[in-house]
Design a protein around this motif. Structure first.
Motif, PDB file in Angstrom:
ATOM      1  N   SER A 113      -1.571  -3.521  10.925  1.00 15.97           N
ATOM      2  CA  SER A 113      -0.782  -4.755  11.028  1.00 15.97           C
ATOM      3  C   SER A 113      -0.598  -5.345   9.629  1.00 15.97           C
ATOM      4  O   SER A 113      -1.289  -4.952   8.673  1.00 15.97           O
ATOM      5  N   GLY A 114       0.324  -6.321   9.509  1.00 16.62           N
ATOM      6  CA  GLY A 114       0.575  -6.961   8.212  1.00 16.62           C
ATOM      7  C   GLY A 114      -0.687  -7.588   7.626  1.00 16.62           C
ATOM      8  O   GLY A 114      -0.975  -7.458   6.438  1.00 16.62           O
ATOM      9  N   GLY A 115      -1.459  -8.252   8.485  1.00 20.52           N
ATOM     10  CA  GLY A 115      -2.688  -8.898   8.013  1.00 20.52           C
ATOM     11  C   GLY A 115      -3.696  -7.880   7.487  1.00 20.52           C
ATOM     12  O   GLY A 115      -4.354  -8.094   6.469  1.00 20.52           O
ATOM     13  N   MET A 116      -3.790  -6.750   8.195  1.00 15.86           N
ATOM     14  CA  MET A 116      -4.721  -5.683   7.764  1.00 15.86           C
ATOM     15  C   MET A 116      -4.260  -5.094   6.427  1.00 15.86           C
ATOM     16  O   MET A 116      -5.075  -4.821   5.543  1.00 15.86           O
ATOM     17  N   ARG A 117      -2.938  -4.873   6.299  1.00 20.07           N
ATOM     18  CA  ARG A 117      -2.420  -4.315   5.032  1.00 20.07           C
ATOM     19  C   ARG A 117      -2.745  -5.255   3.878  1.00 20.07           C
ATOM     20  O   ARG A 117      -3.129  -4.842   2.794  1.00 20.07           O
ATOM     21  N   GLN A 118      -2.589  -6.565   4.150  1.00 17.02           N
ATOM     22  CA  GLN A 118      -2.879  -7.539   3.092  1.00 17.02           C
ATOM     23  C   GLN A 118      -4.368  -7.491   2.735  1.00 17.02           C
ATOM     24  O   GLN A 118      -4.741  -7.560   1.561  1.00 17.02           O
ATOM     25  N   ARG A 119      -5.238  -7.333   3.728  1.00 18.13           N
ATOM     26  CA  ARG A 119      -6.681  -7.221   3.454  1.00 18.13           C
ATOM     27  C   ARG A 119      -6.988  -5.983   2.624  1.00 18.13           C
ATOM     28  O   ARG A 119      -7.829  -6.015   1.724  1.00 18.13           O
ATOM     29  N   PRO A 163       0.842  -1.187   0.000  1.00 16.93           N
ATOM     30  CA  PRO A 163       0.000   0.000   0.000  1.00 16.93           C
ATOM     31  C   PRO A 163       0.888   1.250   0.000  1.00 16.93           C
ATOM     32  O   PRO A 163       1.902   1.292   0.693  1.00 16.93           O
ATOM     33  N   ASN A 164       0.486   2.232  -0.781  1.00 13.22           N
ATOM     34  CA  ASN A 164       1.286   3.458  -0.885  1.00 13.22           C
ATOM     35  C   ASN A 164       1.438   4.096   0.504  1.00 13.22           C
ATOM     36  O   ASN A 164       0.444   4.472   1.123  1.00 13.22           O
ATOM     37  N   PRO A 165       2.678   4.226   1.015  1.00 15.12           N
ATOM     38  CA  PRO A 165       2.859   4.659   2.407  1.00 15.12           C
ATOM     39  C   PRO A 165       2.379   6.084   2.681  1.00 15.12           C
ATOM     40  O   PRO A 165       2.108   6.440   3.827  1.00 15.12           O
ATOM     41  N   VAL A 166       2.277   6.916   1.631  1.00 17.39           N
ATOM     42  CA  VAL A 166       1.918   8.317   1.886  1.00 17.39           C
ATOM     43  C   VAL A 166       0.426   8.606   1.660  1.00 17.39           C
ATOM     44  O   VAL A 166      -0.008   9.737   1.744  1.00 17.39           O
ATOM     45  N   LEU A 167      -0.336   7.574   1.337  1.00 18.14           N
ATOM     46  CA  LEU A 167      -1.772   7.783   1.136  1.00 18.14           C
ATOM     47  C   LEU A 167      -2.569   7.087   2.237  1.00 18.14           C
ATOM     48  O   LEU A 167      -2.226   5.969   2.640  1.00 18.14           O
ATOM     49  N   ASP A 203     -14.390   3.117   9.880  1.00 22.64           N
ATOM     50  CA  ASP A 203     -14.195   4.579   9.804  1.00 22.64           C
ATOM     51  C   ASP A 203     -12.788   4.967  10.257  1.00 22.64           C
ATOM     52  O   ASP A 203     -12.163   5.842   9.673  1.00 22.64           O
ATOM     53  N   THR A 204     -12.289   4.294  11.277  1.00 22.79           N
ATOM     54  CA  THR A 204     -10.930   4.587  11.763  1.00 22.79           C
ATOM     55  C   THR A 204      -9.912   4.164  10.707  1.00 22.79           C
ATOM     56  O   THR A 204      -9.001   4.925  10.363  1.00 22.79           O
ATOM     57  N   VAL A 205     -10.071   2.947  10.184  1.00 19.09           N
ATOM     58  CA  VAL A 205      -9.104   2.425   9.217  1.00 19.09           C
ATOM     59  C   VAL A 205      -9.031   3.319   7.978  1.00 19.09           C
ATOM     60  O   VAL A 205      -7.952   3.559   7.434  1.00 19.09           O
ATOM     61  N   LEU A 206     -10.168   3.833   7.541  1.00 21.77           N
ATOM     62  CA  LEU A 206     -10.155   4.696   6.338  1.00 21.77           C
ATOM     63  C   LEU A 206      -9.234   5.905   6.521  1.00 21.77           C
ATOM     64  O   LEU A 206      -8.585   6.353   5.580  1.00 21.77           O
ATOM     65  N   ARG A 207      -9.147   6.402   7.765  1.00 18.70           N
ATOM     66  CA  ARG A 207      -8.319   7.593   8.020  1.00 18.70           C
ATOM     67  C   ARG A 207      -6.845   7.244   8.228  1.00 18.70           C
ATOM     68  O   ARG A 207      -5.996   8.121   8.277  1.00 18.70           O
ATOM     69  N   GLN A 208      -6.537   5.937   8.355  1.00 24.97           N
ATOM     70  CA  GLN A 208      -5.170   5.559   8.718  1.00 24.97           C
ATOM     71  C   GLN A 208      -4.256   5.412   7.506  1.00 24.97           C
ATOM     72  O   GLN A 208      -4.712   5.259   6.367  1.00 24.97           O
ATOM     73  N   TYR A 209      -2.937   5.439   7.823  1.00 23.04           N
ATOM     74  CA  TYR A 209      -1.909   5.183   6.809  1.00 23.04           C
ATOM     75  C   TYR A 209      -1.449   3.735   6.960  1.00 23.04           C
ATOM     76  O   TYR A 209      -1.589   3.150   8.049  1.00 23.04           O
ATOM     77  N   PRO A 210      -0.883   3.135   5.890  1.00 31.03           N
ATOM     78  CA  PRO A 210      -0.493   1.723   5.975  1.00 31.03           C
ATOM     79  C   PRO A 210       0.383   1.381   7.187  1.00 31.03           C
ATOM     80  O   PRO A 210       0.215   0.334   7.796  1.00 31.03           O
TER      81      PRO A 210
END
Ligand SMILES: Nc1ncnc2c1ncn2[C@@H]1O[C@H](COP(=O)(O)OP(=O)(O)OP(=O)(O)O)[C@@H](O)[C@H]1O
Ligand code: SF4
Ligand SMILES: [Mg+2]
Length: 325
Positions: free
Chosen positions: A159-165, A108-112, A148-155
């Motif tokens: 966690s690794g599992g969440m990034r993969q999802r 996932p793009n680290p700056v988005l 809603d929280t995850v949408l506002r977060q950066y990669p």
């Protein structure tokens, strides 16, 4: 209504890296397998066997590695992908065919923010509701909580599992007919690995998406996939249906099976496969597994690499002496 029949069919695919002064370096020769609509197909093989390059041939990104399809056919819904123009690719890549690349954990793009990444993935797609609503639906589809929280977060905050999802959600944004996941569980702990596998199975069941799953784990692939494709040194050496890899017919698959850590006896010696696969550019005549094979006979080391014997769609083995195994 779910479609039936063959979605993707690779026939004797050959991939090479052309060089202006030297001969083309062939890195895949005789890749053969098919994927039906809604089918989950696993590809296994040692590092360097050509799994990722075959995926790149299906997603049309070989050129980024200086490589190209130099033989055979990559048939997808009736058109040979090895012969289509870049503009046709643009209507397929990341749209009809989704891709979760091998390095997706870093992907996932680290700056988005996650919201921005999903919005990019949803750009130019049709669907009911706003981009934000559809982003939320995608996160829900890949079983992410606290949306809603995850949408506002950066990669880096996930966690690794969440990034993969999130990567899987991005790949699903266009409702692809085929999703390719290249080693989606590498680097994740065992519990998260099984959650990602469950997720892929559910996506296949709920959306009817065909999935190609690349893995080093033969037992896992045999457990979750409808079909297993085994690759060695750039060639498909065995193809079989669910559960069939418990009784493989190719000496390489037999060796892969025996070298699994989970079947090693506690305190016992870990069985490894003898030797190394031949490097690209150094393939010998005849069977590319011959130097490592305990079943080999005189005719194994002459001529071409063996073709896949057996009926297409059934259990197939690229071994001249599989009947004696
Ligand atoms: N640009 C390149 N130049 C030369 N060789 C390459 C190039 N790209 C890939 N290869 C070679 O092609 C072969 C197949 O690579 P590929 O990445 O498909 O393997 P893989 O099966 O996906 O391995 P892994 O399990 O480690 O991901 C390897 O031997 C690799 O070294
Ligand atoms: S063709 Fe010969 S060398 Fe190759 S796997 Fe079969 S028995 Fe072994
Ligand atoms: Mg790879």
């Amino acid at each position: 209504m779910k479609q039936a029949g063959t979605l993707l069919d690779l026939v004797d695919v050959e991939i090479g890296i052309p060089h202006p002064r030297r001969d083309t370096l062939v890195i895949v020769r005789k890749a053969n397998f098919s994927v039906n609509y809604g089918e989950m197909v696993g590809i296994v093989g040692e590092s360097g066997s050509g799994k990722t390059m075959v995926c790149r041939a299906i997603i049309g990104t070989l050129k980024r590695r200086g490589a190209e399809v130099i033989g055979g056919q990559v048939n997808f819904e009736g058109q040979d992908l090895s012969k289509i123009s870049e503009s046709t690719w643009k209507s397929l890549r990341g749209k009809v065919i989704g891709y979760v690349p091998q390095s997706a954990l870093a992907g996932p793009n680290p700056v988005l923010t996650i919201e921005k990444q999903l919005a990019e993935a949803l750009e130019n797609t049709d669907g009911k509701g706003s981009i934000k609503e559809r982003s939320k639906e995608l996160l829900d589809l890949v079983k992410i909580r606290r949306i809603d929280t995850v949408l506002r977060q950066y990669p880096y905050q996930l966690s690794g599992g969440m990034r993969q999802r999130v990567m899987i959600a991005c790949a699903l944004a266009t409702s692809p007919k085929l999703l390719i996941a290249d080693e989606p569980t590498t680097g994740l702990d065992v519990t998260v690995q099984s959650q990602i596998m469950e997720l892929l199975k559910e996506i296949r069941k709920e959306l009817g998406t065909a999935i190609i799953l690349i893995s080093h784990d033969l037992a896992l692939v045999d457990d979750v996939c409808d079909k297993v494709v085994v690759m060695h040194a750039g060639a498909t050496v065995e193809v079989g249906g669910t559960g069939s890899m418990a009784k493989p017919k190719h000496p390489y698959t037999i060796a892969l099976n025996s070298s699994r850590i989970d079947i090693a006896k506690p305190g016992g010696e870990l069985i490894t496969i003898a030797g190394n696969p031949p490097s690209v550019g150094e393939w010998m005549a005849g069977c590319r597994f011959a130097l490592r094979c305990s079943y080999k006979e005189a005719d194994c080391a002459v001529g071409e690499h063996p073709p896949l014997f057996g009926e297409r769609g059934g259990h197939q083995t690229a071994c001249l002496h599989a009947d004696k195994i």
